[in-house]
Scaffold this active site. Structure first.
Site, PDB file in Angstrom:
ATOM      1  N   THR A   1     -28.434 -49.708  54.695  1.00  0.00           N
ATOM      2  CA  THR A   1     -28.208 -51.163  54.718  1.00  0.00           C
ATOM      3  C   THR A   1     -27.945 -51.727  53.313  1.00  0.00           C
ATOM      4  OG1 THR A   1     -30.603 -51.491  54.546  1.00  0.00           O
ATOM      5  CG2 THR A   1     -29.653 -51.544  56.767  1.00  0.00           C
TER       6      THR A   1
ATOM      7  N   LEU B   1     -39.246 -44.515  53.741  1.00  0.00           N
ATOM      8  CA  LEU B   1     -39.421 -43.373  52.836  1.00  0.00           C
ATOM      9  C   LEU B   1     -40.894 -43.079  52.542  1.00  0.00           C
ATOM     10  CD1 LEU B   1     -36.370 -44.024  50.543  1.00  0.00           C
ATOM     11  CD2 LEU B   1     -36.807 -41.888  51.765  1.00  0.00           C
TER      12      LEU B   1
ATOM     13  N   SER C   1     -30.196 -42.074  38.429  1.00  0.00           N
ATOM     14  CA  SER C   1     -29.719 -43.303  37.789  1.00  0.00           C
ATOM     15  C   SER C   1     -29.655 -43.186  36.271  1.00  0.00           C
ATOM     16  CB  SER C   1     -30.685 -44.432  38.158  1.00  0.00           C
ATOM     17  OG  SER C   1     -30.503 -45.544  37.309  1.00  0.00           O
TER      18      SER C   1
ATOM     19  N   GLU D   1     -30.672 -45.326  34.428  1.00  0.00           N
ATOM     20  CA  GLU D   1     -31.935 -45.881  33.917  1.00  0.00           C
ATOM     21  C   GLU D   1     -32.856 -44.770  33.419  1.00  0.00           C
ATOM     22  OE1 GLU D   1     -33.454 -49.204  33.623  1.00  0.00           O
ATOM     23  OE2 GLU D   1     -31.304 -49.451  33.404  1.00  0.00           O
TER      24      GLU D   1
ATOM     25  N   TYR E   1     -39.316 -48.214  37.475  1.00  0.00           N
ATOM     26  CA  TYR E   1     -38.175 -47.725  38.268  1.00  0.00           C
ATOM     27  C   TYR E   1     -37.576 -46.477  37.621  1.00  0.00           C
ATOM     28  CZ  TYR E   1     -33.381 -47.454  40.033  1.00  0.00           C
ATOM     29  OH  TYR E   1     -32.189 -47.003  40.560  1.00  0.00           O
TER      30      TYR E   1
ATOM     31  N   HIS F   1     -23.053 -49.687  39.176  1.00  0.00           N
ATOM     32  CA  HIS F   1     -21.823 -49.903  39.933  1.00  0.00           C
ATOM     33  C   HIS F   1     -22.051 -51.071  40.882  1.00  0.00           C
ATOM     34  CE1 HIS F   1     -24.249 -46.668  41.627  1.00  0.00           C
ATOM     35  NE2 HIS F   1     -23.944 -47.163  42.819  1.00  0.00           N
TER      36      HIS F   1
HETATM   37  P1  NAP Z   1     -29.698 -51.473  47.258  1.00  0.00           P
HETATM   38  O1  NAP Z   1     -28.501 -52.289  47.616  1.00  0.00           O
HETATM   39  O2  NAP Z   1     -30.893 -52.140  46.691  1.00  0.00           O
HETATM   40  O3  NAP Z   1     -30.130 -50.671  48.576  1.00  0.00           O
HETATM   41  C1  NAP Z   1     -31.374 -50.012  48.646  1.00  0.00           C
HETATM   42  C2  NAP Z   1     -31.559 -49.493  50.063  1.00  0.00           C
HETATM   43  O4  NAP Z   1     -32.839 -48.857  50.140  1.00  0.00           O
HETATM   44  C3  NAP Z   1     -31.558 -50.593  51.139  1.00  0.00           C
HETATM   45  O5  NAP Z   1     -30.926 -50.100  52.278  1.00  0.00           O
HETATM   46  C4  NAP Z   1     -33.044 -50.781  51.397  1.00  0.00           C
HETATM   47  O6  NAP Z   1     -33.332 -51.317  52.666  1.00  0.00           O
HETATM   48  C5  NAP Z   1     -33.515 -49.341  51.289  1.00  0.00           C
HETATM   49  N1  NAP Z   1     -34.960 -49.235  51.111  1.00  0.00           N
HETATM   50  C6  NAP Z   1     -35.759 -49.949  50.283  1.00  0.00           C
HETATM   51  N2  NAP Z   1     -37.041 -49.593  50.440  1.00  0.00           N
HETATM   52  C7  NAP Z   1     -37.067 -48.634  51.395  1.00  0.00           C
HETATM   53  C8  NAP Z   1     -38.097 -47.899  52.015  1.00  0.00           C
HETATM   54  N3  NAP Z   1     -39.389 -48.107  51.707  1.00  0.00           N
HETATM   55  N4  NAP Z   1     -37.766 -46.981  52.943  1.00  0.00           N
HETATM   56  C9  NAP Z   1     -36.471 -46.797  53.310  1.00  0.00           C
HETATM   57  N5  NAP Z   1     -35.449 -47.483  52.761  1.00  0.00           N
HETATM   58  C10 NAP Z   1     -35.742 -48.393  51.815  1.00  0.00           C
HETATM   59  O7  NAP Z   1     -29.300 -50.298  46.240  1.00  0.00           O
HETATM   60  P2  NAP Z   1     -27.843 -49.691  45.897  1.00  0.00           P
HETATM   61  O8  NAP Z   1     -27.278 -50.448  44.743  1.00  0.00           O
HETATM   62  O9  NAP Z   1     -27.063 -49.512  47.143  1.00  0.00           O
HETATM   63  O10 NAP Z   1     -28.269 -48.268  45.302  1.00  0.00           O
HETATM   64  C11 NAP Z   1     -28.390 -47.128  46.157  1.00  0.00           C
HETATM   65  C12 NAP Z   1     -29.267 -46.098  45.478  1.00  0.00           C
HETATM   66  O11 NAP Z   1     -28.688 -45.728  44.226  1.00  0.00           O
HETATM   67  C13 NAP Z   1     -30.684 -46.567  45.130  1.00  0.00           C
HETATM   68  O12 NAP Z   1     -31.526 -45.442  45.227  1.00  0.00           O
HETATM   69  C14 NAP Z   1     -30.575 -47.001  43.684  1.00  0.00           C
HETATM   70  O13 NAP Z   1     -31.840 -46.920  43.067  1.00  0.00           O
HETATM   71  C15 NAP Z   1     -29.597 -45.975  43.162  1.00  0.00           C
HETATM   72  N6  NAP Z   1     -28.752 -46.372  42.039  1.00  0.00           N
HETATM   73  C16 NAP Z   1     -28.047 -47.524  42.086  1.00  0.00           C
HETATM   74  C17 NAP Z   1     -27.196 -47.846  41.041  1.00  0.00           C
HETATM   75  C18 NAP Z   1     -26.362 -49.115  41.065  1.00  0.00           C
HETATM   76  O14 NAP Z   1     -25.861 -49.493  40.015  1.00  0.00           O
HETATM   77  N7  NAP Z   1     -26.130 -49.712  42.225  1.00  0.00           N
HETATM   78  C19 NAP Z   1     -27.053 -46.964  39.961  1.00  0.00           C
HETATM   79  C20 NAP Z   1     -27.780 -45.772  39.974  1.00  0.00           C
HETATM   80  C21 NAP Z   1     -28.616 -45.467  41.030  1.00  0.00           C
HETATM   81  P3  NAP Z   1     -33.309 -52.925  52.956  1.00  0.00           P
HETATM   82  O15 NAP Z   1     -31.852 -53.267  53.139  1.00  0.00           O
HETATM   83  O16 NAP Z   1     -34.123 -53.060  54.169  1.00  0.00           O
HETATM   84  O17 NAP Z   1     -33.881 -53.582  51.735  1.00  0.00           O
HETATM   85  O1  F7E Z   2     -29.542 -55.824  34.889  1.00  0.00           O
HETATM   86  C1  F7E Z   2     -29.766 -58.059  31.983  1.00  0.00           C
HETATM   87  C2  F7E Z   2     -30.944 -57.148  32.256  1.00  0.00           C
HETATM   88  O2  F7E Z   2     -30.649 -56.039  37.098  1.00  0.00           O
HETATM   89  C3  F7E Z   2     -28.526 -55.450  33.967  1.00  0.00           C
HETATM   90  C4  F7E Z   2     -29.828 -51.179  39.371  1.00  0.00           C
HETATM   91  O3  F7E Z   2     -28.808 -50.967  40.309  1.00  0.00           O
HETATM   92  O4  F7E Z   2     -28.451 -50.385  37.566  1.00  0.00           O
HETATM   93  C5  F7E Z   2     -29.214 -51.497  38.020  1.00  0.00           C
HETATM   94  O5  F7E Z   2     -30.249 -51.796  37.096  1.00  0.00           O
HETATM   95  C6  F7E Z   2     -28.835 -56.027  32.600  1.00  0.00           C
HETATM   96  C7  F7E Z   2     -30.277 -55.780  32.128  1.00  0.00           C
HETATM   97  O6  F7E Z   2     -29.250 -53.987  36.561  1.00  0.00           O
HETATM   98  C8  F7E Z   2     -30.346 -61.138  33.791  1.00  0.00           C
HETATM   99  O7  F7E Z   2     -31.994 -57.373  31.331  1.00  0.00           O
HETATM  100  C9  F7E Z   2     -29.772 -60.554  31.786  1.00  0.00           C
HETATM  101  O8  F7E Z   2     -30.263 -55.379  30.792  1.00  0.00           O
HETATM  102  O9  F7E Z   2     -28.120 -56.101  36.984  1.00  0.00           O
HETATM  103  P1  F7E Z   2     -29.394 -55.564  36.474  1.00  0.00           P
HETATM  104  P2  F7E Z   2     -30.054 -52.792  35.872  1.00  0.00           P
HETATM  105  O10 F7E Z   2     -31.383 -53.205  35.413  1.00  0.00           O
HETATM  106  O11 F7E Z   2     -29.141 -52.179  34.856  1.00  0.00           O
HETATM  107  C10 F7E Z   2     -29.179 -49.160  37.402  1.00  0.00           C
HETATM  108  C11 F7E Z   2     -28.204 -48.086  36.966  1.00  0.00           C
HETATM  109  C12 F7E Z   2     -29.981 -48.811  38.593  1.00  0.00           C
HETATM  110  O12 F7E Z   2     -30.195 -47.640  38.876  1.00  0.00           O
HETATM  111  C13 F7E Z   2     -30.697 -49.924  39.284  1.00  0.00           C
HETATM  112  O13 F7E Z   2     -31.043 -49.552  40.622  1.00  0.00           O
HETATM  113  O14 F7E Z   2     -28.671 -57.434  32.658  1.00  0.00           O
HETATM  114  N1  F7E Z   2     -29.935 -59.418  32.506  1.00  0.00           N
HETATM  115  N2  F7E Z   2     -30.020 -61.617  32.549  1.00  0.00           N
HETATM  116  C14 F7E Z   2     -30.285 -59.748  33.750  1.00  0.00           C
HETATM  117  N3  F7E Z   2     -30.533 -58.979  34.833  1.00  0.00           N
HETATM  118  C15 F7E Z   2     -30.845 -59.614  35.998  1.00  0.00           C
HETATM  119  N4  F7E Z   2     -31.076 -58.879  37.115  1.00  0.00           N
HETATM  120  N5  F7E Z   2     -30.939 -60.988  36.068  1.00  0.00           N
HETATM  121  C16 F7E Z   2     -30.695 -61.790  34.996  1.00  0.00           C
HETATM  122  O15 F7E Z   2     -30.767 -63.020  35.087  1.00  0.00           O
END
Ligand code: NAP
Ligand code: F7E
Length: 325
Positions: A13, A67, A133, A135, A156, A186
């Site tokens: 989702t 999970l 990630s 991160e 995280y 992304h």
């Molecule tokens: P997202 O939009 O936040 O989606 C997270 C998904 O995990 C949602 O379907 C959520 O369900 C589900 N979830 C949360 N808690 C759960 C639980 N306890 N049990 C089962 N499912 C659960 O994240 P995304 O951006 O698509 O990212 C996908 C994955 O890639 C994540 O693992 C994230 O940490 C990782 N990641 C993301 C990025 C990025 O930039 N997007 C980069 C690197 C890695 P609900 O819809 O019910 O909340």
């Molecule tokens: O923050 C700065 C904040 O929350 C990006 C997740 O998908 O990517 C994501 O994590 C930057 C940070 O993403 C605001 O401090 C400034 O430096 O969009 P973000 P993230 O923390 O990089 C990684 C790869 C993952 O794996 C994670 O799941 O932006 N920032 N002002 C802010 N960030 C937020 N959220 N809100 C602000 O107002």
């Protein structure tokens, strides 16, 4: 041939899960998705591919699960016998992980070994993808690649390092085809509203329509390597089609600041971002990741993958999607 292969996607989702499910369905897979029970619908991102349980020969089948519930995960894996499992489920918000560190560790960290144990005990040749990630690199300076040392800066990031290593351990200890995709940020029009790009893109569109006056952000100087989510799920799929399980960085090898993203997004609606953006220290993190830029040469060499949408275009895509909504 991928026709009738069976995939299980956790996090279906979410942003990535919804794009990945579309990709797998387009390749002829039968897709099982894990969803959390919620008092309100949490399936908006998969509405376009949803199939009613009464439909014959469904190719998208949703299952309640979590999970944190290893017993039900094991039962599900044993029942559906997946060829491929994509573990995208997570508490994925970095800032929120400081508020809920134990829950984040349980889901984003221990949740991965719950699923790997389910695969191991089923004894099938299931291939496993772990959503690792950038991160995990945290404080280690760019460019980051598969050999860069981890130095996570949030609960995280720490939980993702655990998941990365447990995935490698199950590969080495049990011979499971278990792969880490180390994805840099992304984004897309399906990005959650509290991530910075979506916050900026939606605000720029709303301010241009007179629906919002200002935008409060945290650290404007953080730099990220922002790519386009639909291209990144293609990389995930390619990783599980490779000859060997391995670990791959997926990124654009470019980096922009939060300020830069504001400029691209507000430019798309003909406004100057400086007139609308204000800093609110409540959005700062106790420890920050300052600078990420990923070297994706290994993914290009082995998987033939490279990005085509870079951050300036991505910002426009996101703002335009909001303008059309
Ligand atoms: P997202 O939009 O936040 O989606 C997270 C998904 O995990 C949602 O379907 C959520 O369900 C589900 N979830 C949360 N808690 C759960 C639980 N306890 N049990 C089962 N499912 C659960 O994240 P995304 O951006 O698509 O990212 C996908 C994955 O890639 C994540 O693992 C994230 O940490 C990782 N990641 C993301 C990025 C990025 O930039 N997007 C980069 C690197 C890695 P609900 O819809 O019910 O909340
Ligand atoms: O923050 C700065 C904040 O929350 C990006 C997740 O998908 O990517 C994501 O994590 C930057 C940070 O993403 C605001 O401090 C400034 O430096 O969009 P973000 P993230 O923390 O990089 C990684 C790869 C993952 O794996 C994670 O799941 O932006 N920032 N002002 C802010 N960030 C937020 N959220 N809100 C602000 O107002």
């Amino acid at each position: 041939m991928t026709e009738n292969r069976v995939a299980l996607v956790t996090g279906i989702t979410g942003q990535d899960g919804s794009y990945l499910a579309e990709l797998l369905l387009s390749k002829g897979y039968i897709v099982h998705g894990l969803i959390r029970r919620s008092s309100s619908f949490n399936t908006a991102r998969i509405e376009n591919i949803y199939q009613d349980p009464h439909e014959l020969n469904r190719r998208l089948i949703l299952h309640y699960g979590d999970l944190s519930d290893g017993i039900s995960l094991a039962a599900l894996v044993a029942e559906i016998e997946p060829d491929e499992v994509y573990n995208l489920g997570a508490q994925s918000h970095v800032r929120a992980s400081f508020d809920i560190p134990v829950y984040t560790s349980e889901i984003t960290g221990v949740g991965t070994v719950q699923l790997l144990e389910a695969i191991r005990s089923a004894g099938l040749p299931t291939r496993f993808y772990q959503a690792s990630s950038s991160e995990m690199f945290g404080a280690t300076p760019p460019p980051q690649d598969e050999n860069t040392a981890f130095y996570p800066r949030s609960p995280y990031g720490v939980a993702k390092v655990f998941s990365y290593w447990i995935t490698r351990n199950y590969r080495e200890a049990y011979g499971i085809f278990a792969t880490n995709g180390i994805l840099f940020n992304h984004e897309s029009p399906r990005r959650g509203d509290t991530f910075v790009t979506q916050k900026i893109a939606k605000a720029a569109a709303r301010i241009s329509r007179g629906e919002q006056d200002s935008l409060y952000l945290g650290n404007l100087f953080a730099r990220r390597d922002w790519g386009y989510a639909p291209e990144y799920v293609e990389a995930m799929w390619r990783m599980l089609q490779a000859d060997e399980p391995d670990d791959f960085v997926v990124a654009t090898n470019t980096s922009y600041s939060v300020e830069d993203f504001c400029q691209f997004a507000f430019e798309a609606v003909g406004l100057e971002w400086q007139k609308y953006v204000q800093v609110d220290e409540n959005y700062f993190r106790p420890t920050e990741v300052n600078d990420l830029r990923g070297d994706y040469s290994k993914a290009e060499r082995i998987l033939g993958w490279h990005p085509t949408v870079l951050t300036p275009e991505l910002a426009k895509i996101m703002v335009n999607a909001e303008l059309l909504s």
